[in-house]
Design a protein around this motif. Sequence first.
Motif, PDB file in Angstrom:
ATOM      1  N   ALA A 216      -5.527  -0.175  -3.437  1.00 23.07           N
ATOM      2  CA  ALA A 216      -4.681  -1.119  -4.180  1.00 23.07           C
ATOM      3  C   ALA A 216      -5.219  -1.098  -5.817  1.00 23.07           C
ATOM      4  O   ALA A 216      -4.330  -1.483  -6.706  1.00 23.07           O
ATOM      5  CB  ALA A 216      -5.257  -2.616  -3.702  1.00 23.07           C
ATOM      6  N   GLN A 217      -6.620  -0.980  -5.963  1.00 23.76           N
ATOM      7  CA  GLN A 217      -6.963  -1.092  -7.289  1.00 23.76           C
ATOM      8  C   GLN A 217      -6.424   0.019  -8.301  1.00 23.76           C
ATOM      9  O   GLN A 217      -6.080   0.200  -9.127  1.00 23.76           O
ATOM     10  CB  GLN A 217      -8.367  -0.828  -7.300  1.00 23.76           C
ATOM     11  N   GLN A 218      -5.843   1.208  -7.442  1.00 23.49           N
ATOM     12  CA  GLN A 218      -5.412   2.343  -8.075  1.00 23.49           C
ATOM     13  C   GLN A 218      -4.008   2.319  -7.944  1.00 23.49           C
ATOM     14  O   GLN A 218      -3.297   3.272  -8.163  1.00 23.49           O
ATOM     15  CB  GLN A 218      -5.931   3.714  -7.535  1.00 23.49           C
ATOM     16  N   GLY A 219      -3.017   1.259  -7.460  1.00 19.38           N
ATOM     17  CA  GLY A 219      -1.782   1.128  -7.456  1.00 19.38           C
ATOM     18  C   GLY A 219      -1.190   2.065  -6.214  1.00 19.38           C
ATOM     19  O   GLY A 219       0.160   1.766  -6.095  1.00 19.38           O
ATOM     20  N   LEU A 220      -1.730   2.400  -5.323  1.00 22.10           N
ATOM     21  CA  LEU A 220      -1.090   3.198  -4.351  1.00 22.10           C
ATOM     22  C   LEU A 220      -0.148   2.016  -3.256  1.00 22.10           C
ATOM     23  O   LEU A 220       0.785   2.355  -2.808  1.00 22.10           O
ATOM     24  CB  LEU A 220      -1.920   4.011  -3.281  1.00 22.10           C
ATOM     25  N   HIS A 221      -0.712   1.124  -3.167  1.00 26.40           N
ATOM     26  CA  HIS A 221      -0.231  -0.066  -2.148  1.00 26.40           C
ATOM     27  C   HIS A 221       1.236  -0.298  -2.719  1.00 26.40           C
ATOM     28  O   HIS A 221       1.989  -0.841  -1.814  1.00 26.40           O
ATOM     29  CB  HIS A 221      -0.841  -1.311  -1.977  1.00 26.40           C
ATOM     30  N   LYS A 222       1.610  -0.297  -3.917  1.00 25.52           N
ATOM     31  CA  LYS A 222       2.868  -0.594  -4.388  1.00 25.52           C
ATOM     32  C   LYS A 222       3.760   0.673  -4.090  1.00 25.52           C
ATOM     33  O   LYS A 222       5.242   0.477  -4.083  1.00 25.52           O
ATOM     34  CB  LYS A 222       2.797  -0.678  -6.191  1.00 25.52           C
ATOM     35  N   GLN A 223       3.543   1.817  -3.836  1.00 21.61           N
ATOM     36  CA  GLN A 223       4.177   2.929  -3.574  1.00 21.61           C
ATOM     37  C   GLN A 223       4.537   2.851  -1.998  1.00 21.61           C
ATOM     38  O   GLN A 223       5.713   3.541  -1.780  1.00 21.61           O
ATOM     39  CB  GLN A 223       3.539   4.367  -3.950  1.00 21.61           C
ATOM     40  N   VAL A 224       3.919   2.636  -1.185  1.00 23.96           N
ATOM     41  CA  VAL A 224       4.055   2.760   0.338  1.00 23.96           C
ATOM     42  C   VAL A 224       4.876   1.846   0.925  1.00 23.96           C
ATOM     43  O   VAL A 224       4.703   0.453   0.481  1.00 23.96           O
ATOM     44  CB  VAL A 224       2.865   3.124   0.944  1.00 23.96           C
ATOM     45  N   LYS A 225       5.535   2.106   1.846  1.00 23.94           N
ATOM     46  CA  LYS A 225       6.524   1.238   2.522  1.00 23.94           C
ATOM     47  C   LYS A 225       6.182   0.697   3.954  1.00 23.94           C
ATOM     48  O   LYS A 225       6.440  -0.093   4.507  1.00 23.94           O
ATOM     49  CB  LYS A 225       7.937   1.907   2.678  1.00 23.94           C
ATOM     50  N   ILE A 226       5.219   1.783   4.509  1.00 29.16           N
ATOM     51  CA  ILE A 226       4.493   1.587   5.918  1.00 29.16           C
ATOM     52  C   ILE A 226       3.303   1.951   5.899  1.00 29.16           C
ATOM     53  O   ILE A 226       2.956   3.298   5.547  1.00 29.16           O
ATOM     54  CB  ILE A 226       5.388   2.497   7.110  1.00 29.16           C
ATOM     55  N   VAL A 227       2.412   1.127   6.221  1.00 25.39           N
ATOM     56  CA  VAL A 227       0.832   1.473   6.507  1.00 25.39           C
ATOM     57  C   VAL A 227       0.558   1.319   7.889  1.00 25.39           C
ATOM     58  O   VAL A 227       0.353   0.239   8.312  1.00 25.39           O
ATOM     59  CB  VAL A 227      -0.074   0.702   5.629  1.00 25.39           C
ATOM     60  N   GLN A 228       0.373   2.361   8.376  1.00 23.75           N
ATOM     61  CA  GLN A 228       0.354   2.551   9.847  1.00 23.75           C
ATOM     62  C   GLN A 228      -1.044   2.585  10.230  1.00 23.75           C
ATOM     63  O   GLN A 228      -1.797   3.873  10.183  1.00 23.75           O
ATOM     64  CB  GLN A 228       0.966   3.422  10.643  1.00 23.75           C
ATOM     65  N   VAL A 229      -1.796   1.686  10.710  1.00 30.65           N
ATOM     66  CA  VAL A 229      -3.279   1.686  10.761  1.00 30.65           C
ATOM     67  C   VAL A 229      -3.729   1.563  12.513  1.00 30.65           C
ATOM     68  O   VAL A 229      -3.607   0.556  12.783  1.00 30.65           O
ATOM     69  CB  VAL A 229      -3.878   0.524  10.112  1.00 30.65           C
ATOM     70  N   ALA A 230      -4.331   2.717  12.889  1.00 36.46           N
ATOM     71  CA  ALA A 230      -4.849   2.473  14.440  1.00 36.46           C
ATOM     72  C   ALA A 230      -6.297   2.033  13.971  1.00 36.46           C
ATOM     73  O   ALA A 230      -7.173   2.133  13.008  1.00 36.46           O
ATOM     74  CB  ALA A 230      -4.650   3.912  14.885  1.00 36.46           C
ATOM     75  N   LYS A 231      -6.899   1.705  15.094  1.00 33.43           N
ATOM     76  CA  LYS A 231      -8.401   1.281  15.320  1.00 33.43           C
ATOM     77  C   LYS A 231      -8.470   0.023  14.464  1.00 33.43           C
ATOM     78  O   LYS A 231      -8.805  -1.145  15.121  1.00 33.43           O
ATOM     79  CB  LYS A 231      -9.371   2.437  15.145  1.00 33.43           C
ATOM     80  N   THR A 232      -8.724   0.190  13.270  1.00 34.32           N
ATOM     81  CA  THR A 232      -9.000  -1.032  12.521  1.00 34.32           C
ATOM     82  C   THR A 232      -7.765  -2.095  12.578  1.00 34.32           C
ATOM     83  O   THR A 232      -8.096  -3.271  12.342  1.00 34.32           O
ATOM     84  CB  THR A 232      -9.083  -0.676  10.756  1.00 34.32           C
ATOM     85  N   GLY A 233      -6.597  -1.694  12.424  1.00 36.15           N
ATOM     86  CA  GLY A 233      -5.513  -2.510  12.641  1.00 36.15           C
ATOM     87  C   GLY A 233      -5.217  -3.116  14.027  1.00 36.15           C
ATOM     88  O   GLY A 233      -4.225  -3.779  14.159  1.00 36.15           O
ATOM     89  N   LEU A 234      -5.896  -3.004  15.077  1.00 35.05           N
ATOM     90  CA  LEU A 234      -5.950  -3.634  16.315  1.00 35.05           C
ATOM     91  C   LEU A 234      -6.324  -5.175  16.193  1.00 35.05           C
ATOM     92  O   LEU A 234      -5.839  -5.570  17.062  1.00 35.05           O
ATOM     93  CB  LEU A 234      -6.833  -2.934  17.217  1.00 35.05           C
TER      94      LEU A 234
END
Length: 433
Positions: A263-281
């Motif tokens: 997020a600090q480096q701006g990647l979060h504005k570029q992506v449309k899907i963030v698919q997180v296993a384990k942590t996203g549970l």
Amino acid sequence: MTNDMTRKGGLTRREMLAASAVTSAALAFGIKPAFAADTLKVGFISPRTGPLAGFGETDGYVLDVVRKALEKGIEIGGKTYAVEILDQDTQSDPSRAGQLAKDLINNQGIDMMLAVSTPETINPVSDACEAAGVPCLSTVMPWEAWYFGRGAKPDQPSPFKWTYHFGFGVGEFHKTYVSQWNLIETNKKVGVMYPNDADGNAIRANLAPLLAKDGFTIVDPGAYETGTTDFSSQIALFKQEGVEIINTFPIPPDFATFWRQAAQQGLHKQVKIVQVAKTGLFPSGVEALGSLGVNLASAAYWHKAFPYNSSLTGVSGPALADGYEAASGKQWTQQLGATLSLFDAGFAALKAASDPKSKDAVAKSLSTLNTVTIAGKVDFTSGPFPNVSPGPIIGTQWVKAPEGSKFALDYVVTENATDPNVPVAAKLLPYNG
């Protein structure tokens, strides 16, 4: 100075002395410890503290539900057996998991072992049971990391007689991810963050090639080590390649570090899907990210919307989730149903055994087990390997909870390719929408 209560990754000195006292005395007289013939002793090992504690957070509640259902014993073959469940916390340490398993086997005389959540717990417990000839059932890790990660070969007969595992594998992840990712238009460029551990290595070797065959371009910066504190090089590569999908299998601290830096480096504005296993549970891991956790995509091996009841306790998914929230004040998690499904399947095997006190009979019963748990079907009769029963994992997303909710986030089902019986309740939203 180390004292009796100091832990160094394993059992404390006091625990080890206490655990072995009876056995040592018996062996001194040349006799083996005797265990009650009319009591079934079931070991249960999970990570309830340490970095993997999210997986064990609800286990105390599930154990209460199970013990209440079994307080009058269980009837098998016309005989009623008392049931004793010996639960242990690995503290998220693989070495301790193996030591605990050996203690339950050698000093407590368990008839069956149940193990849940992650290779760091399940694999050392399974190995201890296989070596000792004790039937063991496990769930909640990719089955490939369990089967091949313990030395089995795809072109050879199964080397395991005593250990069995059910639940999702790479095939289910592949089917779910393709179904989920096709819900939003992207350039199909996937930046993968797979750690150098049993999960990450199994996923890299097996899932990434399948996704590539389906037309996704895999951008892989290579395996990272658990505990990495600087993900700048990976983030720069993802930005340079224009990835619009992120797929990762991290432990919570690692994802928090990566995604905050992203997020600090701006990647979060570029992506449309963030698919997180384990942590996203689990809600705790997502809520810790604040606004960066909203609209993270995940996948569920159990959801309260699963239309199945527990075969052991009779409880439904909504009742299990509501009961936990009422008792704990915390939001329900998918681990509730996963852990209960392990008891459902384990006791179904004990009930079907010709003699539940015979380890050979219980192992044989596991090998032919075909039952329905609160998390769906468990069937060891249909492969892909004799000791494996694949299970569903369904696409989900963390969204802002409706106004008036007690909790910040709502966990919604967005696709159901691996189990069409599970109702889809929401449309997948783009992360940067």
